[in-house]
Design a protein around this motif. Structure first.
Motif, PDB file in Angstrom:
ATOM      1  N   THR A 131     -16.086  80.544  27.784  1.00  0.00           N
ATOM      2  CA  THR A 131     -15.827  79.798  26.650  1.00  0.00           C
ATOM      3  C   THR A 131     -17.175  80.469  26.071  1.00  0.00           C
ATOM      4  O   THR A 131     -17.202  80.311  24.670  1.00  0.00           O
ATOM      5  N   ASP A 132     -18.714  80.206  26.621  1.00  0.00           N
ATOM      6  CA  ASP A 132     -19.721  81.060  25.840  1.00  0.00           C
ATOM      7  C   ASP A 132     -19.385  81.808  24.856  1.00  0.00           C
ATOM      8  O   ASP A 132     -20.110  82.690  23.966  1.00  0.00           O
ATOM      9  N   ALA A 133     -18.791  82.485  26.415  1.00  0.00           N
ATOM     10  CA  ALA A 133     -19.235  85.140  26.166  1.00  0.00           C
ATOM     11  C   ALA A 133     -18.363  84.950  24.844  1.00  0.00           C
ATOM     12  O   ALA A 133     -18.191  85.241  23.841  1.00  0.00           O
ATOM     13  N   TYR A 134     -17.245  84.208  24.641  1.00  0.00           N
ATOM     14  CA  TYR A 134     -15.576  84.298  23.812  1.00  0.00           C
ATOM     15  C   TYR A 134     -16.490  83.805  22.154  1.00  0.00           C
ATOM     16  O   TYR A 134     -15.967  84.746  21.304  1.00  0.00           O
ATOM     17  N   PHE A 145      -9.272  80.509  19.668  1.00  0.00           N
ATOM     18  CA  PHE A 145      -8.955  81.995  20.070  1.00  0.00           C
ATOM     19  C   PHE A 145      -8.279  82.510  19.661  1.00  0.00           C
ATOM     20  O   PHE A 145      -8.458  83.790  18.341  1.00  0.00           O
ATOM     21  N   LEU A 146      -7.614  83.124  20.292  1.00  0.00           N
ATOM     22  CA  LEU A 146      -6.011  84.035  19.718  1.00  0.00           C
ATOM     23  C   LEU A 146      -5.780  83.387  18.889  1.00  0.00           C
ATOM     24  O   LEU A 146      -4.600  84.179  17.834  1.00  0.00           O
ATOM     25  N   MET A 147      -5.346  81.737  18.439  1.00  0.00           N
ATOM     26  CA  MET A 147      -4.751  82.062  16.858  1.00  0.00           C
ATOM     27  C   MET A 147      -5.059  82.694  15.855  1.00  0.00           C
ATOM     28  O   MET A 147      -5.035  82.855  14.378  1.00  0.00           O
ATOM     29  N   ILE A 148      -6.412  82.289  15.973  1.00  0.00           N
ATOM     30  CA  ILE A 148      -7.229  82.895  14.401  1.00  0.00           C
ATOM     31  C   ILE A 148      -7.491  84.443  14.364  1.00  0.00           C
ATOM     32  O   ILE A 148      -6.923  84.511  13.257  1.00  0.00           O
ATOM     33  N   PHE A 149      -7.116  85.427  15.484  1.00  0.00           N
ATOM     34  CA  PHE A 149      -6.839  87.116  14.838  1.00  0.00           C
ATOM     35  C   PHE A 149      -5.674  87.240  14.579  1.00  0.00           C
ATOM     36  O   PHE A 149      -5.224  87.892  13.763  1.00  0.00           O
TER      37      PHE A 149
END
Length: 628
Positions: free
Chosen positions: A38-41, A264-268
């Motif tokens: 999650t840090d990388a994401y 994260f996926l929802m945002i995009f």
């Protein structure tokens, strides 16, 4: 009596530690640590959205680099047999995108070498390839295997959207939108990862299609074809359904179900539908993810979710078991917090449980839509003493108990989030068993039976409990252990099953219990403790860690206490290990004790080294010295 004195001293130390760490609102916010994924994401998200959060990004970069192994890789857990290719790819993607680490630095060169040696970007897992496609590092396939129209298949169809677990739906909904639109987000800072392919012709990701998968996808497409002519423009209708599914499940903090990956996926996905990064929904979602950041060793960590409710349920109960009065300020504050977190909304669970009313608890601080069985029984344990005398607690207790009973699967076991999410067709799909199903499990079933047996007037003669016990007997491993879904792994499942059966009145002499005791005794380490590797989860058989851990030892000893009428040598050695290793501070202290998804992420609960020893000590003193 020296052992008793030592145990009481340790109990007092843990009680004081927990009292000190309680927040003003009554909860405990110990970190829910999930490695560096999650840090990388988060770095990738901030860079894709071109948000200048440089202090945060630098802190995350430092944390990621601090976790790198000598061979250049990153691991999911200390004893992973080799470095984890997928995690290493995610790390190097984030580090390159950050702009704060040169590709020529020795750590980056070592990471590149590891990736190429183990197959390159094209060998990463599906979710990472989706991440790479969103960032323009890989091409989306010309057609995604699962068409978006599949979400319109009716619930009566042999495989449909609501056959998938809530965790699976939360991630699949935005993925279907992203794959359908083939969305990419490239910025001026986007790194070039083309040197990390072993095959320069490999530009897009594909899902390996077995014969069974091809047959299943053909079947789904036939179902979709039957909708054509009945419904107009089913493609746009499907996209709208997926978008509304996400929007209707956004929590007050802006996150989608409190899950990092889903948000994260929802945002995009929403940006693929035309929203900009300035849109309020996008801004709130990013802020929601940032609100879940905690600090570990003076560096930021982006939690996958928060664990406040889970921590608080377990700690409140453990303190009361240790003799802290239900009227103590610590318990009063904790349980008032828990009362405020009981759910009053209908969530997706009602689709397969139509006659039940809300009454469960969720896992995270902000969760209002997605209760689960384990958190609910844990919360009920915490408030039981108040519910006996306090009329304010009684209806809350009753709603919770009724909801848990209603959640039993038809096979007799208990799931986490929804009933009967066990469609065998889903195991054909990538990630099927870990991400798409919510089957009965030994840990949930054992824990639920333990709750009813110890904290209500229900026992092995009550039909649902009797059915649950039979499920446990049926699913015991040949060696006497039980596997689990949410803990590591066989020790946790065996602890849950044994304590559950004994609480419900199954005799200690029962063959099932004897087999389990023999197995626990057999795997005890020479130092008196127990330890299990996360490799058990991947290999689906017990794999010893080779070292003892505090939490595994507490689970094992607590299980043996539940089935013993005297202090056995194994119990005494286990208690001695706990007392003499309370101050250790090494990788064993931070070893993951929770499962997220096999091969994707594992969880280090920072609260566990306090909770489970305290509970075990309490049961030891209560049973063998008759105190409390």
């Amino acid at each position: 009596m020296a052992l008793k004195k030592q145990v009481l001293e340790e109990m007092n130390r843990l009680i004081e530690k927990l009292r000190t760490d309680q927040l003003p609102d009554g909860s405990w916010d110990y970190p829910f640590e999930t490695g560096i994924k999650t840090d990388a994401y988060m770095i990738i998200l901030l860079r894709m959205l071109e948000l200048e959060e440089e202090d945060l990004i630098r802190g995350l970069v430092k944390r990621i680099l601090s976790k790198q192994a000598q061979d250049g890789s990153w691991k999911l857990f200390h004893d992973e047999k080799t470095g984890n290719l997928t995690t290493t790819i995610e790390a190097i993607y984030a580090l390159r995108y950050s702009g704060y680490v040169s590709n020529e630095e020795s750590q980056m060169m070592a990471a590149k070498g590891f990736i190429l040696k183990h197959g390159g970007l094209e060998k990463s897992q599906m979710f990472t390839q989706i991440l790479l496609a969103i960032g323009g590092q890989m091409d989306w396939p010309s057609s995604f295997p699962i068409p978006v129209e599949a979400v319109l298949l009716p619930n009566q169809f042999p495989i449909n959207f609501y056959d998938i677990s809530v965790f699976g739906r939360a991630n699949i909904a935005p993925i279907l939108i992203l794959s359908d639109t083939r969305y990419t987000k490239i910025t001026n800072r986007s790194p070039d990862l083309s040197d990390l392919f072993t095959d320069r012709e490999a530009g897009s990701f594909t899902l390996r299609q077995t014969r069974d998968l091809r047959s299943l996808l053909d079947y789904i497409k036939k179902g979709i074809d039957s909708l054509v002519g009945i419904q107009e423009d089913i493609h746009e209708k499907a996209i709208n359904k997926l978008e509304m599914y996400m929007l209707n499940r956004i929590e007050a903090d802006g996150t989608f179900y409190s899950y990092f990956s889903a948000t994260f996926l929802m945002i995009f996905a929403l940006m693929a539908r035309g929203k900009t990064k300035e849109d309020k929904i996008i801004v709130n979602a990013v802020n929601g993810l940032k609100s879940m950041i905690c600090e570990i060793d003076n560096l930021p960590h982006c939690q996958y979710t928060t664990a406040n409710v889970w921590n608080t349920t377990l700690i409140s109960y453990a303190l009361q078991e240790a003799g802290v009065s239900k009227n103590a300020n610590t318990i009063q504050k904790a349980n008032q917090y828990l009362l405020s977190r009981q759910h009053y909304k209908y969530g997706d669970w009602v689709i397969h449980n139509k006659h039940a009313k809300p009454g469960g608890w969720g896992f995270s601080n902000i969760n209002t839509l997605n209760p689960d069985v384990d958190d609910t029984t844990a919360a009920l344990r915490a408030i039981r003493r108040q519910s006996i005398q306090n009329h304010h607690f009684r209806p809350i207790w009753d709603r919770g108990v009724e909801w848990v009973l209603s959640m039993q699967n038809d096979d007799g076991g208990w799931p986490a989030f929804e009933r009967n999410i066990d469609n065998p067709l889903l195991t054909i799909l990538p990630g099927g068993e870990d991400l798409l199903l919510d089957e009965s499990s030994a840990d949930l079933t054992g824990r639920t039976i333990e709750f009813f047996g110890k904290h209500t007037n229900l026992n092995k003669r009550y039909p649902p409990i009797k059915k649950g016990i039979k499920w446990l007997w049926k699913h015991q491993e040949e060696d006497g252990s039980w596997n689990s879904r949410w803990g590591i792994c066989y020790i946790y499942g065996t602890w849950a099953a044994l304590t559950g059966m004994r609480a419900a009145g199954v005799e200690a002499e029962h063959p099932s219990i004897h087999k389990a005791i023999s197995w626990l005794n057999k795997i005890q380490n020479d130092d008196g403790g127990w330890g299990e590797s996360c490799n058990s989860d991947i290999e689906e058989e017990y794999v010893p860690l080779g070292f003892s851990t505090i939490t595994h030892t507490a689970w094992a000893v607590d299980a043996l206490i539940a089935v013993s009428d005297k202090i056995t040598p194994q119990i005494q050695k286990g208690i001695n290990f706990l007392c003499h290793n309370a101050d250790i501070n090494n990788w064993r202290t931070t070893y993951p004790m929770g499962q997220g998804a096999a091969g994707l992420f594992y969880i280090h609960y920072h609260s566990y080294n306090y909770i489970w020893p305290l509970l075990t000590y309490s049961h030891f003193i209560h049973k063998f010295y008759k105190e409390y």
